[in-house]
Structures are given as structure tokens and as C-alpha cells.
Write a protein that holds these residues in place. Sequence first.
Motif, mmCIF file in Angstrom:
data_model
loop_
_atom_site.group_PDB
_atom_site.id
_atom_site.type_symbol
_atom_site.label_atom_id
_atom_site.label_comp_id
_atom_site.label_asym_id
_atom_site.label_seq_id
_atom_site.Cartn_x
_atom_site.Cartn_y
_atom_site.Cartn_z
ATOM 1 N N PRO A 22 45.149 58.482 24.435
ATOM 2 C CA PRO A 22 46.312 57.841 23.823
ATOM 3 C C PRO A 22 47.299 58.903 23.358
ATOM 4 O O PRO A 22 46.926 59.838 22.652
ATOM 5 C CB PRO A 22 45.714 57.096 22.625
ATOM 6 C CG PRO A 22 44.437 57.791 22.315
ATOM 7 C CD PRO A 22 43.932 58.344 23.612
ATOM 8 N N MET A 23 48.542 58.772 23.783
ATOM 9 C CA MET A 23 49.591 59.709 23.342
ATOM 10 C C MET A 23 50.811 58.906 22.932
ATOM 11 O O MET A 23 51.354 58.128 23.731
ATOM 12 C CB MET A 23 49.963 60.675 24.469
ATOM 13 C CG MET A 23 48.877 61.675 24.807
ATOM 14 S SD MET A 23 49.381 62.784 26.151
ATOM 15 C CE MET A 23 49.108 61.758 27.585
ATOM 16 N N TYR A 24 51.215 59.110 21.686
ATOM 17 C CA TYR A 24 52.371 58.404 21.149
ATOM 18 C C TYR A 24 53.586 58.635 22.046
ATOM 19 O O TYR A 24 53.912 59.785 22.368
ATOM 20 C CB TYR A 24 52.657 58.896 19.725
ATOM 21 C CG TYR A 24 53.842 58.234 19.080
ATOM 22 C CD1 TYR A 24 53.864 56.863 18.895
ATOM 23 C CD2 TYR A 24 54.951 58.975 18.676
ATOM 24 C CE1 TYR A 24 54.960 56.241 18.309
ATOM 25 C CE2 TYR A 24 56.049 58.364 18.083
ATOM 26 C CZ TYR A 24 56.043 56.995 17.918
ATOM 27 O OH TYR A 24 57.133 56.376 17.353
ATOM 28 N N ASN A 73 44.599 52.557 20.857
ATOM 29 C CA ASN A 73 44.404 53.478 19.739
ATOM 30 C C ASN A 73 45.127 52.933 18.510
ATOM 31 O O ASN A 73 46.320 52.645 18.558
ATOM 32 C CB ASN A 73 44.963 54.856 20.146
ATOM 33 C CG ASN A 73 45.184 55.796 18.982
ATOM 34 O OD1 ASN A 73 46.267 56.350 18.842
ATOM 35 N ND2 ASN A 73 44.181 55.990 18.159
ATOM 36 N N ASP A 122 37.951 58.964 16.119
ATOM 37 C CA ASP A 122 38.386 60.368 16.109
ATOM 38 C C ASP A 122 37.782 61.083 14.905
ATOM 39 O O ASP A 122 37.847 60.560 13.782
ATOM 40 C CB ASP A 122 39.914 60.444 15.954
ATOM 41 C CG ASP A 122 40.650 60.306 17.272
ATOM 42 O OD1 ASP A 122 39.998 60.251 18.318
ATOM 43 O OD2 ASP A 122 41.891 60.261 17.243
ATOM 44 N N LEU A 146 42.303 72.773 20.124
ATOM 45 C CA LEU A 146 43.187 72.933 21.278
ATOM 46 C C LEU A 146 43.857 71.621 21.680
ATOM 47 O O LEU A 146 44.578 71.558 22.687
ATOM 48 C CB LEU A 146 42.396 73.485 22.482
ATOM 49 C CG LEU A 146 41.865 74.908 22.357
ATOM 50 C CD1 LEU A 146 41.153 75.325 23.630
ATOM 51 C CD2 LEU A 146 43.002 75.895 22.061
ATOM 52 N N ALA A 147 43.604 70.580 20.908
ATOM 53 C CA ALA A 147 44.139 69.259 21.278
ATOM 54 C C ALA A 147 45.645 69.175 21.049
ATOM 55 O O ALA A 147 46.181 69.791 20.125
ATOM 56 C CB ALA A 147 43.437 68.171 20.462
ATOM 57 N N GLY A 148 46.306 68.389 21.886
ATOM 58 C CA GLY A 148 47.695 68.036 21.623
ATOM 59 C C GLY A 148 47.709 66.963 20.533
ATOM 60 O O GLY A 148 46.675 66.390 20.207
ATOM 61 N N GLY A 175 40.575 67.896 23.690
ATOM 62 C CA GLY A 175 41.305 69.140 23.422
ATOM 63 C C GLY A 175 40.979 70.235 24.404
ATOM 64 O O GLY A 175 39.818 70.628 24.552
ATOM 65 N N GLY A 176 42.020 70.676 25.113
ATOM 66 C CA GLY A 176 41.910 71.884 25.926
ATOM 67 C C GLY A 176 41.326 71.729 27.308
ATOM 68 O O GLY A 176 41.124 72.735 27.994
ATOM 69 N N GLY A 197 44.804 64.557 27.225
ATOM 70 C CA GLY A 197 46.156 64.061 27.028
ATOM 71 C C GLY A 197 47.226 64.891 27.705
ATOM 72 O O GLY A 197 47.825 64.476 28.706
ATOM 73 N N THR A 198 47.450 66.088 27.144
ATOM 74 C CA THR A 198 48.566 66.949 27.559
ATOM 75 C C THR A 198 48.768 67.010 29.074
ATOM 76 O O THR A 198 49.895 66.952 29.567
ATOM 77 C CB THR A 198 48.335 68.372 26.991
ATOM 78 O OG1 THR A 198 48.367 68.282 25.557
ATOM 79 C CG2 THR A 198 49.409 69.341 27.448
ATOM 80 N N SER A 293 55.827 66.948 21.521
ATOM 81 C CA SER A 293 54.413 67.131 21.211
ATOM 82 C C SER A 293 53.631 67.455 22.481
ATOM 83 O O SER A 293 53.806 66.809 23.513
ATOM 84 C CB SER A 293 53.899 65.839 20.571
ATOM 85 O OG SER A 293 52.534 65.962 20.310
HETATM 86 C C1 LIG Z 1 52.089 64.022 23.183
HETATM 87 C C2 LIG Z 1 50.823 63.643 22.514
HETATM 88 C C3 LIG Z 1 50.786 62.541 21.689
HETATM 89 C C4 LIG Z 1 49.580 62.152 21.088
HETATM 90 N N1 LIG Z 1 49.550 61.018 20.345
HETATM 91 C C5 LIG Z 1 48.371 60.560 19.864
HETATM 92 C C6 LIG Z 1 48.305 59.325 19.186
HETATM 93 O O1 LIG Z 1 49.278 58.600 19.050
HETATM 94 N N2 LIG Z 1 47.087 58.937 18.703
HETATM 95 C C7 LIG Z 1 45.960 59.706 18.851
HETATM 96 O O2 LIG Z 1 44.885 59.315 18.401
HETATM 97 N N3 LIG Z 1 46.004 60.884 19.491
HETATM 98 C C8 LIG Z 1 47.169 61.316 20.014
HETATM 99 N N4 LIG Z 1 47.201 62.487 20.709
HETATM 100 C C9 LIG Z 1 45.953 63.220 20.922
HETATM 101 C C10 LIG Z 1 45.258 62.759 22.207
HETATM 102 O O3 LIG Z 1 44.796 61.438 22.080
HETATM 103 C C11 LIG Z 1 44.074 63.689 22.588
HETATM 104 O O4 LIG Z 1 43.201 63.795 21.503
HETATM 105 C C12 LIG Z 1 44.559 65.075 22.970
HETATM 106 O O5 LIG Z 1 45.686 64.980 23.803
HETATM 107 C C13 LIG Z 1 43.466 65.859 23.679
HETATM 108 O O6 LIG Z 1 43.848 67.179 23.842
HETATM 109 P P1 LIG Z 1 44.670 67.737 25.113
HETATM 110 O O7 LIG Z 1 46.089 67.374 24.850
HETATM 111 O O8 LIG Z 1 44.424 69.197 25.068
HETATM 112 O O9 LIG Z 1 44.136 67.101 26.350
HETATM 113 C C14 LIG Z 1 48.401 62.909 21.304
HETATM 114 C C15 LIG Z 1 48.459 64.022 22.139
HETATM 115 C C16 LIG Z 1 49.629 64.385 22.749
HETATM 116 C C17 LIG Z 1 49.648 65.568 23.666
#
Ligand SMILES: Cc1cc2nc3c(=O)[nH]c(=O)nc-3n(C[C@H](O)[C@H](O)[C@H](O)COP(=O)(O)O)c2cc1C
Length: 322
Positions: A22-24, A73, A122, A146-148, A175-176, A197-198, A293
Motif C-alpha cells: 500500500p502506498m499513499y 491498508n 505493521d 530501508l522502507a519507503g 523495505g529494501g 512498494g518503491t 515519497s
Molecule cells: C510512496 C510510498 C507511500 C507509502 N504509503 C504507505 C501508506 O499509505 N500506508 C502504509 O502502511 N505504508 C505505506 N508505505 C510503505 C509501504 O507500504 C511498504 O512498507 C514499503 O514501501 C516497503 O519498502 P520499499 O519501498 O523499500 O519496498 C508507502 C511507501 C511508499 C514508497
Amino acid sequence: MKNYTSKLTSILNIKYPIILAPMYLVTNEKMVVEACEFGATGAIPAMNWSDTELMRKGIQQIKLNTSKPFGINNITHASNPAFEKQLQVCIDEKVGFIITSLGNPEMTIKLCKPLGIKVFCDVVDARHAKRLEQAGADALIAVNNLAGGHAGQLDQKTLIAALKQEVSIPIISAGGVATADLLADVLNLGVDGVSIGTLFIATHECTVSEEYKNAVINHGASDIVMTDRLSGTPCAVINTPYVQSIGTKQNRFEKFLNRNKRLKRLIKQYAYARGMKMLKKAAFSATYQTVWSAGPSIEYIKEVKHVNEILTELTKDIEFSI
Ligand SMILES: Cc1cc2nc3c(=O)[nH]c(=O)nc-3n(C[C@H](O)[C@H](O)[C@H](O)COP(=O)(O)O)c2cc1C
């Protein structure tokens, strides 16, 4: 071909224990459908829809395009006044799973568990892990440094080891993870799945602006900084000139308000809404207020790809058995 076992594949009845995270503002219906049809899964933040009726329609749209399980999420703390309504939509629509973040997930677990909706929580450390397991969480999502988005502080290995000591429910690492080798590395630590995510920001299915996608392609891991300015909770963003100009720390007044017990709830809602507005402005249009982000995994992103192309590359050398 290396074979791994994963409890997540059996919990959700999917082929690959990978969650398109999930990414906002970033994860959308189409991305989730692509992930599900590939044999993985995906989750969308409830906040990505501006109201709960749009949320319901979005969920129904996904269901029309895939019969596989997907998740929502929910932010379960004071910053989200719509939480209860969002949870009700998840229940009405019987989504496959809910990912809880930034708050106490016990009410979600209590209401969803009897309905067969799985709840993944989480966590950034092992402090509440045991309690969440006892409350009935189906898995923990271990959000590392390392998570976004709202990253944790612990590195992947330390966090996973700490959680494994505390609980026996599945652990999903977030993350990562950006390449097949990095995926293999984390699976070798004995997790049951990953949330990524990223890596999916620069995809054809994603509707953020070209500027955002180009920023992800043109910057590297060393351009990621953590800022408190968006929500009060550290969030990973690209260090654009605008981020540099506003700074990454809350000012003294913001900190004071955040600590004020009586005002805390209102301040949290206000700060969160303001930060999210900032992100929204930058995500879909050209603006000088560029707050994008993303996590350090941008290091590995060199071009815009399709969601299923990325998933194919990640999983080319691995198989999963239940
Ligand atoms: C642009 C962006 C927005 C995110 N928004 C949310 C969110 O709304 N809710 C949430 O639980 N996690 C959010 N995350 C975290 C991701 O769900 C996930 O934990 C994370 O991307 C994993 O790390 P990675 O980016 O290295 O793959 C977000 C991550 C990114 C990159």
C-alpha cells in the motif's frame, strides 16, 4: 530454481508471497489487479479514495477484474477520522486482508477475524509483537529502515530476528527489496513473504506524474532523507530542493503541539492532513513544492516498467511450496 516455503501463500491461497505494498497516492486498482493476476497480491491505502463511497466503488472495480484476494491498508490512529467508516467498507466488501498501520489494530482484528478477513499488522520493532499475536493478528509486517513511506529504524536482519524470537505467526518483510537477489536474501532469513512498494512507483499502471516517476529513476539511495515534516512520524522522501528548503525536522512549535496531551488528537489530524496535502500536490502535477515519497530502493529503478514485468523479474528463479 530455489524452493521456499511460505505460510502467506497458504493463508491467502496465492502463488507468490509478495504484496504490492500500500502506498499513499501511488498504489491504485489497476496495479493491484495486475499483481493479483500475476499470482502475487496487492493492497491499497483506504486514504487513496477521497471518501468511503469511492472506496467501495474502487474495491468493487478490483473485484470485477480479479477473483484473487487483495487488501486494504487502514491507518488505525487518531490522525484518521474516517477509520471506522473505512473499516466498515472492508467488512461489507469482505476484502481478503487488511494491513493496519500507525495505531492499535485490536479493534480491526476483533471485527475482521470472525469474518475470515485476515489482518496483517505493521510493526517496526518487537515491542508489541507478542500482544498482537495474542490478539489474533494473522501476520506481522516487519517495516525496516530501508522502507519507503514511514520507515522503521531497525535493519532487516535485526528486526526479523527480534520478531522471530517473540512470535510464531508469519512475518512479512517490508523495505529494501528491489531485485531477485535481494528477494532471495530476505527469504533466506526465514520470512513468509515480502511487501514491496518503491519498486512499483515507476510503472505504466501507476498514475502519478511523469516528474515523480522520473525523479525515482534519476535519483539514488543517497538522495533519500527522512522527514518529520509530513506527519510527525519520520517518512522517507527524495531530497529535492523543496525538501531541503523546508527542512526535515518539525519546528519547536510543532513539537510542542505534538506533545500537548489535550490537543494531541486534533493536532495529529491537522498535521497529517497538511502533510498529505503536500504529497498530493507533488504526486500528480508539476509544482515547485516537490515532496516525493520513496525509499532507497530507487537505486535500482532505471526505467518505467509494467507491474507484471517487475514481478516476473523478481520471481524468475524461485518457487514456493506451502
Ligand atoms: C510512496 C510510498 C507511500 C507509502 N504509503 C504507505 C501508506 O499509505 N500506508 C502504509 O502502511 N505504508 C505505506 N508505505 C510503505 C509501504 O507500504 C511498504 O512498507 C514499503 O514501501 C516497503 O519498502 P520499499 O519501498 O523499500 O519496498 C508507502 C511507501 C511508499 C514508497
